[in-house]
Design an enzyme around this catalytic site. Structure first.
Site, PDB file in Angstrom:
ATOM      1  N   TYR A   1       0.707  -0.879   0.141  1.00 15.86           N
ATOM      2  CA  TYR A   1      -0.135   0.292  -0.222  1.00 15.86           C
ATOM      3  C   TYR A   1       0.977   0.971   0.073  1.00 15.86           C
ATOM      4  CZ  TYR A   1      -4.097  -3.082   0.933  1.00 15.86           C
ATOM      5  OH  TYR A   1      -4.759  -3.685   0.540  1.00 15.86           O
TER       6      TYR A   1
ATOM      7  N   ASN B   1      -1.700   7.572   7.361  1.00 14.36           N
ATOM      8  CA  ASN B   1      -0.224   7.343   7.320  1.00 14.36           C
ATOM      9  C   ASN B   1       0.159   6.487   6.253  1.00 14.36           C
ATOM     10  OD1 ASN B   1      -3.261   5.313   6.838  1.00 14.36           O
ATOM     11  ND2 ASN B   1      -2.080   3.728   7.282  1.00 14.36           N
TER      12      ASN B   1
ATOM     13  N   CYS C   1       4.201   5.880  10.544  1.00 14.44           N
ATOM     14  CA  CYS C   1       3.017   6.942  10.669  1.00 14.44           C
ATOM     15  C   CYS C   1       2.555   7.723  12.168  1.00 14.44           C
ATOM     16  CB  CYS C   1       2.285   6.207  10.045  1.00 14.44           C
ATOM     17  SG  CYS C   1       1.191   4.689  10.485  1.00 14.44           S
TER      18      CYS C   1
END
Lengths: 346, 346, 346, 346
Positions: A12, A313, A145
């Protein structure tokens, strides 16, 4: 055009790095690697890249030389591959935890990581606090994050001597932070309604926040960190509960400290009551952006200062900061390629 | 720079129009009106506009002359205000239902709307099908979001004579299509888990699809339309169940028809099996974009052709098409200001 | 007390079977098997069973004789294990697809299933339509969840000769129907916002609906079935688009047919406009219950009759119907152990 | 049968009170009032009550005498109506905040509430801590849902002298706690993705937790309370960050204190690692139940003790505790009518 490659681009954060690089006016994306998706087009796992590129994933070992390399591998992998990878690029921006901490701290929080003292030092890539160092850096480690959100909230107060060392950080996070590999805890029926403090103590970002606060604000805090999974995909909200170290000049003093700290920084914003129908930092309208929103509240009677920090994030907490660092390293405008300002409602 | 104003910019479609116009290189946003938020900054109801503009909402009556006016008022309002509003701009792009249908059809589906025969005709603003007319138009009516998705799916098959007039359109929609005004059915505890066919028959988009198919594809269908609320905020998925009017050349014939129809159109994409880990049209990765994704499947044994069409109801289904039409009216590149390609995961 | 065992109780349907059996006043749960969780307590994978039982999962091969066996294994497994399993219990209620269809139909829809003509026939366990047969049955096959909803909607109209054979069934489903095994499509970041017609044609429930309608209503329909994943965990909404075979006596005729069909059945309810603030069948308030809610609407002008049917796929669509069948087989009150009536809001 | 009425039964807590009372074997529900829904059937706003009752809502003024009255009105309303309401029933169980705090505390946290010193005292209805007093009580005030969760977590540690007075309570809550009246912040498009610390300081439950801890555990804490909205409907998770007041005997000491405190209490459970595939307190599997789940973790190095407490705000945090108190007041078994143990997945 700077030639940039991405190592480990099938997940991701990697997908967001690709999205930002493909739209970046000063960058040519030359290669992206993924063992799982080798041979497939970039949009095979990343539907938001449809029509953006005809590039296909290469296996990691096929990585070729480039100007800057962005690495998005699971923690431990870059260290393991360092002898080979480091020959491919003069500048490396890493999104993993491998180079965020100094040797001793790293060994303590990541005891199973292969790490030797010969590894190079990375600059801690928190641009609002280490901009100068990033500009001249060869290697940059992008913060975690949740640590990123907590630090943006805590550092101004710590540096100003406003708060005591005991700090509670209660971080809430969506599911995308857990990565693209399915497991039971991320299986939709198990995760869809989750409100689950999955790491009440012992989270590795504890060490990162403590260490960075010591180095950047001159105060070694005791960070009491807990992480809670909430029913969303993107976004982190870090609630920092701090306590006044001395009587405040007035209830607005923390707000002034935050506002003056970030006045010149394009990606951090302080929300004020009455300026919005919903003046609370929230990740949703920041999805896809490199922005962090902060708000501060004071319980004068009990001496508590609460700072809430929201960010995406995968962007401000990962890919966006990588591009931000890239801009600084290349001497480009800080906001180049990072102009997206979010959607509402979402 | 073209001077553009937005009438009724306090709602969700209006907020997206503002977002797109503020980032549009050929446009100057000169005014935005909202009765509810008059005097407030644009970002007061629209958190994604923070830092984007110092403009404040004016009341509707304070609307000043401009080059192009985008109107986003509740259905019936533009008709009611037409004598005044029409003096403010030579070109108007309307997002409501007021001018999508011809007089007789409108009166039938909107029996309470104030409508007189003196009102002007608007071009139906479905750019992939009426591009030429939009280019020369003074007034453009943006299609309804569910009709928009259904038409992009149905029109190619209808024009090619591939399908019979009886068509079932089963549309699924998020909550943002209902607008920004709270009521019981949109109250979060009532809506969060909703899977609710709230309009099984009699939906007004029925008439819009029937009428546009007749005009644009030369076939008057009987559209059997149902709308179902699903637990999301943005997005429409229209499932069009059509039936082969004649034996297909082969199972791929409908795919070829769709692909050739949209080959030159930048915002419509046909998904093919195996090209993606998830080769299904879905609204989520299209959120914020002006893109529509389509896929077609054939049940040869039963003679059914299913086309699924996904889009963001607030962008491709509203604000994005308004800007797309604006580009066409101004002779600008079709995709100007509409480059955002979405986020994943979301 | 009837001694009941559950084969394959580690999944979601199995967990609901356990929940219902543990609370059933006429049943003693004697054994539950799971390969994955063998040796663990029942509440290890099933948090809602905490404090309900001290039983531990046995491996499948440790299954001992019992009065009634409920089998919840993946499709194909019961057929494969039939020689052994069938010796353990005189009565078996199966939740898989193995015995829902007759031999030829099964071979067509499940071509890879091991199936021989020596296998016994199971009664199709749709209690509102096959109650008498279930009462005397030795083996009962519980219908598929989406087929179950569609059949409760369609059968009354078909039997009454009200509708034509061409029927479109547009089914919407949550993620729990996909089972407890993680994969990419059920990974939370991929599934959380899914609005995805994942099976536009060729879904196996097509054959089940066609076959059951032929047998139970005397009409062989052409079922045009599509299944769409929506962002929820539990629940199915089946929208059945049917077409009047003859002029209706009046618009309320379909409603009368449905109401009279289910008048004496405790688990099926017809919703009427004005009787509720939200008179639409929805899965959410039915979660955990054995109830199905239906509503019917008529588009007189176009001759369409739409029936929406909502149920909980894991209860009315699986475990609850198994217990319902158990009650019928044992001569117990039909609703015994199935009294839960749901939660709102949820 | 005890004759029970519910004043203000049109909201969410009221709907759950009705659900529990209708299924309670020792109770006859004699009346339910709602101004908004007067004349409508109970299931008009409460779909989960369909088929459960033929009763219709009366207006508040039509309230007739009964044995026990449960009041679920907005805060301030019961105080205002006390002269009339108190004549209707000898025993009253109130779900509002009107009688949770002593006079001075109440005036401080609810400065606009009409309150006079002639009002009676209510027993604080936290059954695990005030069971004896509830048994003999005439009037019982049910705790606030977030205070309830926090107190179940904090009180054992406070009473044992294990923790210091400075306690951070970071509470996460779904939307149903905000009630059934729509407004902007609960409008689905605004609330669906909310991760919003909407009350960082100054929340009224602060006073309730401080006051109850002083009275029930003999320690006056400084409660640092923040409330965060998360994207769910039901449920509260309270994360209590406390700090060891002295060296712990060992890391398991807090667990032993919690376990021994609640050993005999049927609705509070301590989760232990390894006993479950997901050994974290979460609201989802507790939805609809009167159970609270707790887990405790220790950061020995930094001296922090974290207790997470999950419950359903509408049941254990409201309606269920009302029925629990009713059982105690009537001398019935504590768990009567409260047997439901939840659903998974949900």
């Amino acid at each position: 055009m700077t030639r940039v490659a991405v190592l480990g681009a099938g997940g991701y954060a990697g997908g967001e790095v690709l999205r930002l690089l493909l739209a970046h006016p000063a960058v040519e994306l030359v290669q992206a690697t993924s063992e799982q998706h080798a041979g497939k087009r970039l949009d095979f796992p990343h539907p938001h890249l449809r029509g953006q590129s005809t590039l296909r994933f290469a296996p990691h070992d096929a990585l070729e030389p480039c100007d800057v390399l962005v690495t998005c591998m699971p923690s431990g992998e870059l260290i393991r591959r360092w002898p080979q990878v480091s020959t491919r690029a003069g500048r490396i921006i890493d999104l993993s935890a491998d180079f965020r901490l100094e040797h001793a701290e790293h060994a303590r929080w990541y005891p199973r990581a292969p790490r030797s003292v010969e590894l190079p030092r990375f600059v801690y890539g928190l641009p609002e606090w280490t901009r100068d160092k990033i500009q001249g850096a060869r290697y940059v480690a992008v913060p975690g994050c949740m640590a990123h959100a907590a630090l943006l909230a805590l550092l101004p107060l710590a540096r100003a001597g406003l708060v005591r060392p005991e700090v509670v950080v209660d971080a809430k996070t969506g599911s995308s932070g857990g990565g693209a590999t399915p497991d039971r805890s991320s299986h939709h029926p198990e995760r869809a309604s989750a409100l689950r403090c999955y790491r009440p103590v012992g989270h590795r970002h504890t060490g990162e926040i403590e260490s960075a606060t010591e180095h950047l604000a001159g105060m070694r805090p005791n960070v009491h960190f807990s992480a809670t999974a909430v029913p969303s995909v993107r976004g982190v909200l870090a609630t920092v509960h701090a306590f006044a170290a001395r009587p405040l000049a007035d209830a607005a003093e923390p707000l002034r400290v935050l506002a003056s700290t970030y006045r010149e920084h394009p990606f951090v914003h302080i929300l004020r009551a009455n300026a919005s129908a919903s003046p609370f930092p929230e990740p949703a309208p920041l999805a896809g952006t490199n922005h962090c929103e902060l708000a501060v509240d004071v319980d004068a009677e009990r001496g508590r200062i609460v700072v809430n920090a929201a960010l995406d994030n995968l962007v401000k907490g990962a890919a966006g900061t990588a591009v931000h660092a890239l801009n600084l390293m290349l001497g480009r405008p800080e906001t180049e390629g990072l102009g997206f300002r979010g959607l509402h409602p979402l």
